[in-house]
Enzyme design. Structure first.
Site, PDB file in Angstrom:
ATOM      1  N   CYS A 131      26.433  44.603  48.909  1.00 20.03           N
ATOM      2  CA  CYS A 131      27.260  44.948  47.868  1.00 20.03           C
ATOM      3  C   CYS A 131      26.377  44.590  46.669  1.00 20.03           C
ATOM      4  O   CYS A 131      26.637  43.725  45.799  1.00 20.03           O
ATOM      5  CB  CYS A 131      28.757  44.324  47.946  1.00 20.03           C
ATOM      6  SG  CYS A 131      29.488  45.086  46.449  1.00 20.03           S
ATOM      7  N   CYS A 134      28.763  43.876  43.766  1.00 21.71           N
ATOM      8  CA  CYS A 134      29.375  42.536  43.474  1.00 21.71           C
ATOM      9  C   CYS A 134      28.217  41.516  43.037  1.00 21.71           C
ATOM     10  O   CYS A 134      28.463  40.590  42.167  1.00 21.71           O
ATOM     11  CB  CYS A 134      29.746  42.099  44.959  1.00 21.71           C
ATOM     12  SG  CYS A 134      30.387  43.265  45.977  1.00 21.71           S
ATOM     13  N   ASP A 135      26.933  41.624  43.623  1.00 24.25           N
ATOM     14  CA  ASP A 135      26.132  40.554  43.349  1.00 24.25           C
ATOM     15  C   ASP A 135      24.943  41.047  42.728  1.00 24.25           C
ATOM     16  O   ASP A 135      23.911  40.166  42.456  1.00 24.25           O
ATOM     17  CB  ASP A 135      25.643  40.309  44.929  1.00 24.25           C
ATOM     18  CG  ASP A 135      26.743  39.553  45.693  1.00 24.25           C
ATOM     19  OD1 ASP A 135      27.546  38.880  45.216  1.00 24.25           O
ATOM     20  OD2 ASP A 135      26.715  39.805  46.937  1.00 24.25           O
TER      21      ASP A 135
END
Ligand code: NAP
Length: 307
Positions: A131, A134-135
């Site tokens: 993701c 997300c990261d």
């Protein structure tokens, strides 16, 4: 006889459980094979509203679960192995035992497809991610690798150039599944370097619990080499967890539940929440919102039926 059974214990399922429990519906949550869902695979979550310092993904999802339990939601380990939605009450087989319920919320999510390398599995959350939203932020001015040749890979590679100093896009052949526009955008992005006809053989370095590079192989020439890299993103698709409902719940050709508006599926009394229906947004906060919607719809459905 249950009022509501929630299938899945990620952000969507746990949020549905909070709402259903607070509506005195005594929900039962079936945790599923990947308890905690996608959040349990991430580290720091910085885009969930309400946490200015960020919060660890596993802590976030565990907190939502505790919140639901505080209001009386019950959790059971294991997965739904079979379902019968042909008559009411609905019947669910949980690890061999059949139970009956008036409504069902399917929040079984979509699992990221992984390459299947041992080193990849060991480094998830330590530099390996599925993701970018997300990261990606953790790789400012670092070297990033993205694997895949579809729209997801193009989108993630483009997005990650906001952070990384270079993004190497590794794809196993020369033709792409990605749409022309997404591919062109990636091709015109000066920070993206394409490594085609290339497969990943191993991700380094499991011993240090940190991604430091990847061993690649060109499938045409046979050349094998190491690329130094700090963040490794797998973008080779997701698999919605709907196999057990096949033939009963309407899905698209890839298995994502087809929404009939709001949180409704084609079967009255069976609702959807989260990534099992959402192939577009896939965020913790949208999944939580969808869980809320499904629980409210289940509550209204039961009310209408006089329960
Ligand atoms: P996808 O279109 O199925 O593409 C998956 C890619 O991963 C393919 O290039 C495939 O390679 C590769 N792949 C699969 N298994 C692999 C393996 N084991 N090793 C190496 N490579 C592997 O999946 P997606 O990109 O997630 O897209 C899914 C759907 O969502 C599509 O309909 C897409 O259009 C849509 N989507 C749209 C947007 C957007 O419009 N903004 C963004 C993301 C996704 P091969 O080609 O060789 O099979």
């Amino acid at each position: 006889m249950r009022n509501v059974v929630i299938i899945g214990s990620g952000c969507a399922g746990n949020t549905a459980a909070i709402y259903a429990a607070r509506a005195n519906l005594s929900p039962l949550v079936v945790s599923g094979h990947e308890a905690g869902g996608q959040l349990s695979l991430t580290t720091l979550v910085e885009n969930f509203p309400g946490f200015p310092e960020g919060i660890n993904g596993p802590d976030l999802v565990e907190n939502i679960k505790k919140q639901a339990q505080n209001f009386g939601a019950e959790y059971v380990h294991g997965a739904v192995n079979d379902a019968d939605f042909s008559a009411r009450p609905f019947r669910l087989n949980i690890e061999g035992e059949w139970i009956e319920t008036r409504t069902v919320i399917i929040a079984s999510g979509a699992s990221a497809r992984w390459l299947g390398l041992e080193s990849e599995q060991k480094l998830i959350g330590h530099g390996v991610s599925s993701c970018a939203t997300c990261d990606g932020f953790f790789y400012r001015d670092r070297k990033i690798m993205v694997v895949g040749g579809g729209d997801s890979a193009m989108e993630e590679a483009n997005f990650l150039t906001r952070f990384g100093k270079e993004v190497a896009l590794v794809h196993r052949r020369e033709e792409f599944r990605a749409s022309k526009i997404m591919l062109d955008r990636a091709r015109h992005n000066g920070k993206i370097r394409f490594l085609l006809n290339t497969v990943v053989e191993e991700i380094h370095n499991v011993a240090d619990k940190l991604v430091t590079g990847a061993r690649l192989r060109n499938v045409k020439t046979g050349e094998v080499w190491d690329e130094p890299v700090d963040g490794f993103f797998v973008a080779i698709g997701h698999i919605p967890n709907t196999a057990v409902f096949r033939g009963q719940i309407e899905t698209d050709s890839e298995g994502y539940i087809l929404s009939k508006g709001g949180a409704r599926t084609n079967i009255p009394g069976v609702f959807h929440a989260g990534d099992v229906q959402d192939r577009v947004y896939r965020q913790a906060v949208t999944a939580a919102g969808a869980g809320c919607m499904a629980a409210i719809e289940a509550e209204r459905f039961l009310e209408k039926e006089g329960h």
